[in-house]
Every structure is written in C-alpha cells, then in structure tokens.
Design a protein around this motif. Structure first.
Motif, PDB file in Angstrom:
ATOM      1  N   ILE A  32       0.061   0.367  42.697  1.00 39.10           N
ATOM      2  CA  ILE A  32       0.761   0.894  42.962  1.00 39.10           C
ATOM      3  C   ILE A  32       1.640   0.064  43.872  1.00 39.10           C
ATOM      4  O   ILE A  32       1.319  -0.952  44.937  1.00 39.10           O
ATOM      5  CB  ILE A  32      -0.259   1.174  44.510  1.00 39.10           C
ATOM      6  N   LYS A  33       2.948   0.732  43.469  1.00 41.47           N
ATOM      7  CA  LYS A  33       3.847  -0.594  44.541  1.00 41.47           C
ATOM      8  C   LYS A  33       4.545   0.140  45.704  1.00 41.47           C
ATOM      9  O   LYS A  33       4.603   2.077  45.572  1.00 41.47           O
ATOM     10  CB  LYS A  33       5.171  -0.503  43.588  1.00 41.47           C
ATOM     11  N   SER A  52      -6.450   0.551  42.721  1.00 42.96           N
ATOM     12  CA  SER A  52      -7.755   1.433  43.652  1.00 42.96           C
ATOM     13  C   SER A  52      -8.415   0.710  44.197  1.00 42.96           C
ATOM     14  O   SER A  52      -9.148   1.465  45.807  1.00 42.96           O
ATOM     15  CB  SER A  52      -9.175   2.160  42.206  1.00 42.96           C
ATOM     16  N   GLU A  53      -9.186  -0.923  44.373  1.00 45.47           N
ATOM     17  CA  GLU A  53      -9.961  -1.240  45.667  1.00 45.47           C
ATOM     18  C   GLU A  53      -9.660  -1.453  46.808  1.00 45.47           C
ATOM     19  O   GLU A  53     -10.438  -1.106  47.609  1.00 45.47           O
ATOM     20  CB  GLU A  53      -9.917  -2.950  44.811  1.00 45.47           C
ATOM     21  N   GLN A  58      -8.771   0.842  51.966  1.00 51.28           N
ATOM     22  CA  GLN A  58      -8.399   1.427  53.297  1.00 51.28           C
ATOM     23  C   GLN A  58      -9.346   1.993  53.657  1.00 51.28           C
ATOM     24  O   GLN A  58      -9.677   2.878  55.014  1.00 51.28           O
ATOM     25  CB  GLN A  58      -7.069   1.843  52.704  1.00 51.28           C
ATOM     26  N   LYS A  59      -9.678   3.462  52.908  1.00 54.20           N
ATOM     27  CA  LYS A  59     -10.326   4.206  53.481  1.00 54.20           C
ATOM     28  C   LYS A  59     -11.366   4.262  53.732  1.00 54.20           C
ATOM     29  O   LYS A  59     -12.157   5.070  55.057  1.00 54.20           O
ATOM     30  CB  LYS A  59     -10.984   4.685  51.732  1.00 54.20           C
ATOM     31  N   LYS A  79     -11.947  -8.159  53.992  1.00 53.80           N
ATOM     32  CA  LYS A  79     -12.223  -8.034  52.963  1.00 53.80           C
ATOM     33  C   LYS A  79     -10.839  -7.357  52.211  1.00 53.80           C
ATOM     34  O   LYS A  79      -9.865  -8.103  51.398  1.00 53.80           O
ATOM     35  CB  LYS A  79     -13.049  -7.421  52.487  1.00 53.80           C
ATOM     36  N   LEU A  80     -10.042  -6.192  52.995  1.00 49.39           N
ATOM     37  CA  LEU A  80      -8.673  -6.261  52.094  1.00 49.39           C
ATOM     38  C   LEU A  80      -7.595  -6.483  52.255  1.00 49.39           C
ATOM     39  O   LEU A  80      -7.372  -7.207  51.352  1.00 49.39           O
ATOM     40  CB  LEU A  80      -8.825  -4.917  53.553  1.00 49.39           C
ATOM     41  N   LYS A  81      -7.961  -7.836  53.662  1.00 49.13           N
ATOM     42  CA  LYS A  81      -6.693  -8.799  53.912  1.00 49.13           C
ATOM     43  C   LYS A  81      -7.086 -10.529  52.374  1.00 49.13           C
ATOM     44  O   LYS A  81      -6.242 -10.338  52.008  1.00 49.13           O
ATOM     45  CB  LYS A  81      -7.310  -9.847  54.615  1.00 49.13           C
ATOM     46  N   ILE A  82      -7.841 -10.188  51.710  1.00 49.85           N
ATOM     47  CA  ILE A  82      -8.927 -10.916  50.827  1.00 49.85           C
ATOM     48  C   ILE A  82      -7.764 -10.326  49.290  1.00 49.85           C
ATOM     49  O   ILE A  82      -7.402 -11.359  48.903  1.00 49.85           O
ATOM     50  CB  ILE A  82      -9.669 -11.345  50.646  1.00 49.85           C
TER      51      ILE A  82
END
Length: 91
Positions: A32-33, A52-53, A58-59, A79-82
């Motif tokens: 997703i751009k 999707s991950e 984010q959710k 985890k999101l940052k990584i």
C-alpha cells in the motif's frame, strides 16, 4: 501542544503538516503506497509503504490506546517501527 511542521513541495509551496491529506493506493504486489498531492502543482509525493502486517499493527495500537494499555501500545509501536523500517528499506 504539538508544534506543526511546514512541508515544502518541490514547486516551493509551503504546507502545514496537519493539513496534508494522506492518500493510499494498493499496488499489484500487495503493498500500500502512502502519498500526498500538492494542492498547488498536483505533484504526488511518496511518504511510505504499508502492508497487511503494518496495517494490523496500527489497528492493535489504536485498540491498546483506547483501552489504556500503555505497555501493549508501546510494544506494538516498537514492532510497527521495525516493520515499517524493513518494508521501506531503512535498515
């Protein structure tokens, strides 16, 4: 109160970061751009890629924030940052 950043387009137009509308476009490869369009010159500026991950993380961050679970929120943010760094070749 957060300080509002100014973002300058290649055409020289200055925008306040809180007024930029991020848009998303799903690509054929499943990524997703995320981008924004300059309101003056209509140039498209890439921000990052999601998948999707990262969308799921984010959710989970929003859910943890809404329930007041700071520990889980911080865990998911890490985890999101990584995941975003890896996805956007920042490692």
């Amino acid at each position: 109160m957060e300080e509002i950043m100014k973002v300058e387009c290649t055409c020289g137009f200055l925008m306040e970061s809180d007024r930029i509308k991020l848009r998303e476009r799903r690509q054929k490869d499943g990524l997703i751009k995320v981008y924004y369009v300059c309101p003056k010159c209509k140039a498209e500026h890439h921000v990052c890629y999601h998948n999707s991950e990262t969308k799921n993380l984010q959710k989970l961050i929003r859910r943890a924030r809404n329930t007041g679970d700071r520990a889980k929120e911080e865990e998911y943010k890490g985890k999101l940052k990584i995941a975003l760094d890896k996805l956007n070749n920042r490692l």
